[in-house]
Motif scaffolding. Structure first.
Motif, PDB file in Angstrom:
ATOM      1  N   ARG A 167       0.831  -1.207   0.000  1.00  0.00           N
ATOM      2  CA  ARG A 167       0.000   0.000   0.000  1.00  0.00           C
ATOM      3  C   ARG A 167       0.865   1.257   0.000  1.00  0.00           C
ATOM      4  O   ARG A 167       0.662   2.164  -0.803  1.00  0.00           O
ATOM      5  CB  ARG A 167      -0.946  -0.005   1.200  1.00  0.00           C
ATOM      6  CG  ARG A 167      -1.948   1.155   1.154  1.00  0.00           C
ATOM      7  CD  ARG A 167      -2.899   1.163   2.330  1.00  0.00           C
ATOM      8  NE  ARG A 167      -2.194   1.691   3.492  1.00  0.00           N
ATOM      9  CZ  ARG A 167      -2.059   1.053   4.646  1.00  0.00           C
ATOM     10  NH1 ARG A 167      -2.581  -0.133   4.817  1.00  0.00           N
ATOM     11  NH2 ARG A 167      -1.419   1.596   5.658  1.00  0.00           N
ATOM     12  N   PHE A 168       1.861   1.295   0.886  1.00  0.00           N
ATOM     13  CA  PHE A 168       2.734   2.472   0.958  1.00  0.00           C
ATOM     14  C   PHE A 168       3.610   2.602  -0.281  1.00  0.00           C
ATOM     15  O   PHE A 168       3.822   3.710  -0.772  1.00  0.00           O
ATOM     16  CB  PHE A 168       3.605   2.426   2.220  1.00  0.00           C
ATOM     17  CG  PHE A 168       2.848   2.701   3.491  1.00  0.00           C
ATOM     18  CD1 PHE A 168       2.096   3.857   3.625  1.00  0.00           C
ATOM     19  CD2 PHE A 168       2.898   1.823   4.561  1.00  0.00           C
ATOM     20  CE1 PHE A 168       1.396   4.133   4.810  1.00  0.00           C
ATOM     21  CE2 PHE A 168       2.210   2.084   5.743  1.00  0.00           C
ATOM     22  CZ  PHE A 168       1.460   3.236   5.859  1.00  0.00           C
ATOM     23  N   ALA A 169       4.126   1.487  -0.776  1.00  0.00           N
ATOM     24  CA  ALA A 169       4.996   1.534  -1.964  1.00  0.00           C
ATOM     25  C   ALA A 169       4.237   2.050  -3.176  1.00  0.00           C
ATOM     26  O   ALA A 169       4.766   2.841  -3.957  1.00  0.00           O
ATOM     27  CB  ALA A 169       5.583   0.155  -2.246  1.00  0.00           C
ATOM     28  N   THR A 170       2.981   1.639  -3.324  1.00  0.00           N
ATOM     29  CA  THR A 170       2.197   2.093  -4.476  1.00  0.00           C
ATOM     30  C   THR A 170       1.718   3.534  -4.303  1.00  0.00           C
ATOM     31  O   THR A 170       1.237   4.130  -5.257  1.00  0.00           O
ATOM     32  CB  THR A 170       1.001   1.161  -4.750  1.00  0.00           C
ATOM     33  OG1 THR A 170       0.179   1.060  -3.589  1.00  0.00           O
ATOM     34  CG2 THR A 170       1.470  -0.217  -5.174  1.00  0.00           C
ATOM     35  N   SER A 204       9.169   6.003  -0.076  1.00  0.00           N
ATOM     36  CA  SER A 204      10.460   5.323  -0.123  1.00  0.00           C
ATOM     37  C   SER A 204      10.518   4.272   0.978  1.00  0.00           C
ATOM     38  O   SER A 204       9.697   4.272   1.908  1.00  0.00           O
ATOM     39  CB  SER A 204      11.589   6.327   0.079  1.00  0.00           C
ATOM     40  OG  SER A 204      11.570   6.811   1.417  1.00  0.00           O
ATOM     41  N   ASN A 205      11.516   3.394   0.894  1.00  0.00           N
ATOM     42  CA  ASN A 205      11.683   2.382   1.940  1.00  0.00           C
ATOM     43  C   ASN A 205      11.879   3.036   3.309  1.00  0.00           C
ATOM     44  O   ASN A 205      11.337   2.568   4.306  1.00  0.00           O
ATOM     45  CB  ASN A 205      12.856   1.467   1.622  1.00  0.00           C
ATOM     46  CG  ASN A 205      12.548   0.501   0.494  1.00  0.00           C
ATOM     47  OD1 ASN A 205      11.404   0.348   0.089  1.00  0.00           O
ATOM     48  ND2 ASN A 205      13.576  -0.143  -0.016  1.00  0.00           N
ATOM     49  N   LEU A 215       5.799   2.379   9.635  1.00  0.00           N
ATOM     50  CA  LEU A 215       5.529   1.081  10.256  1.00  0.00           C
ATOM     51  C   LEU A 215       6.381   0.810  11.489  1.00  0.00           C
ATOM     52  O   LEU A 215       6.217  -0.231  12.141  1.00  0.00           O
ATOM     53  CB  LEU A 215       5.746  -0.041   9.229  1.00  0.00           C
ATOM     54  CG  LEU A 215       4.849   0.008   7.994  1.00  0.00           C
ATOM     55  CD1 LEU A 215       5.201  -1.119   7.039  1.00  0.00           C
ATOM     56  CD2 LEU A 215       3.379  -0.062   8.390  1.00  0.00           C
ATOM     57  N   GLU A 216       7.289   1.756  11.791  1.00  0.00           N
ATOM     58  CA  GLU A 216       8.179   1.626  12.940  1.00  0.00           C
ATOM     59  C   GLU A 216       9.003   0.339  12.877  1.00  0.00           C
ATOM     60  O   GLU A 216       9.088  -0.425  13.853  1.00  0.00           O
ATOM     61  CB  GLU A 216       7.401   1.732  14.252  1.00  0.00           C
ATOM     62  CG  GLU A 216       6.723   3.078  14.410  1.00  0.00           C
ATOM     63  CD  GLU A 216       5.938   3.222  15.696  1.00  0.00           C
ATOM     64  OE1 GLU A 216       5.737   2.224  16.419  1.00  0.00           O
ATOM     65  OE2 GLU A 216       5.524   4.354  15.994  1.00  0.00           O
ATOM     66  N   VAL A 265      11.875  -3.431   5.611  1.00  0.00           N
ATOM     67  CA  VAL A 265      10.984  -3.005   4.530  1.00  0.00           C
ATOM     68  C   VAL A 265      11.465  -3.587   3.208  1.00  0.00           C
ATOM     69  O   VAL A 265      10.674  -4.120   2.427  1.00  0.00           O
ATOM     70  CB  VAL A 265      10.888  -1.463   4.437  1.00  0.00           C
ATOM     71  CG1 VAL A 265      10.105  -1.047   3.196  1.00  0.00           C
ATOM     72  CG2 VAL A 265      10.244  -0.895   5.679  1.00  0.00           C
ATOM     73  N   GLU A 266      12.773  -3.520   2.955  1.00  0.00           N
ATOM     74  CA  GLU A 266      13.331  -4.074   1.725  1.00  0.00           C
ATOM     75  C   GLU A 266      12.998  -5.554   1.590  1.00  0.00           C
ATOM     76  O   GLU A 266      12.637  -6.016   0.497  1.00  0.00           O
ATOM     77  CB  GLU A 266      14.848  -3.895   1.699  1.00  0.00           C
ATOM     78  CG  GLU A 266      15.314  -2.479   1.515  1.00  0.00           C
ATOM     79  CD  GLU A 266      16.816  -2.333   1.646  1.00  0.00           C
ATOM     80  OE1 GLU A 266      17.545  -3.349   1.518  1.00  0.00           O
ATOM     81  OE2 GLU A 266      17.268  -1.205   1.880  1.00  0.00           O
TER      82      GLU A 266
END
Length: 86
Positions: A27-30, A34-35, A42-43, A49-50
């Motif tokens: 959701r965040f990537a789309t 950035s990572n 998301l803490e 994340v990668e």
């Protein structure tokens, strides 16, 4: 090449579905984050994340974020639950 984007959210060819965290990262990537930005939201660490992003991209069989954005635009995750189609 993917044929059924709706099925990609539920399972990949090997039957593995996206985890809740992979869905959050997707959701965040789309949305263009950035990572590092996703990690802040998301803490978690950027390296985590990668890892989630790589697994999500593999499961979705997306070669790029642009391809993933197209998939999400065609069939947003959770749409089947909201419409009663799932």
């Amino acid at each position: 090449m993917w044929l059924d984007p709706e099925a990609r959210f539920e399972s990949s060819g090997d039957g593995a579905s996206l985890t809740p965290r992979e869905r959050q990262v997707m959701r965040f990537a789309t949305q263009g984050l950035s990572n590092k930005d996703i990690a802040r939201e998301l803490e978690i660490s950027p390296r985590t994340v990668e890892t989630h992003r790589a697994k999500m991209m593999e499961k979705m069989e997306a070669d790029s974020i642009a391809m993933l954005c197209n998939m999400v635009a065609l069939c947003p995750p959770g749409e089947e639950e909201a419409t009663g189609l799932g």
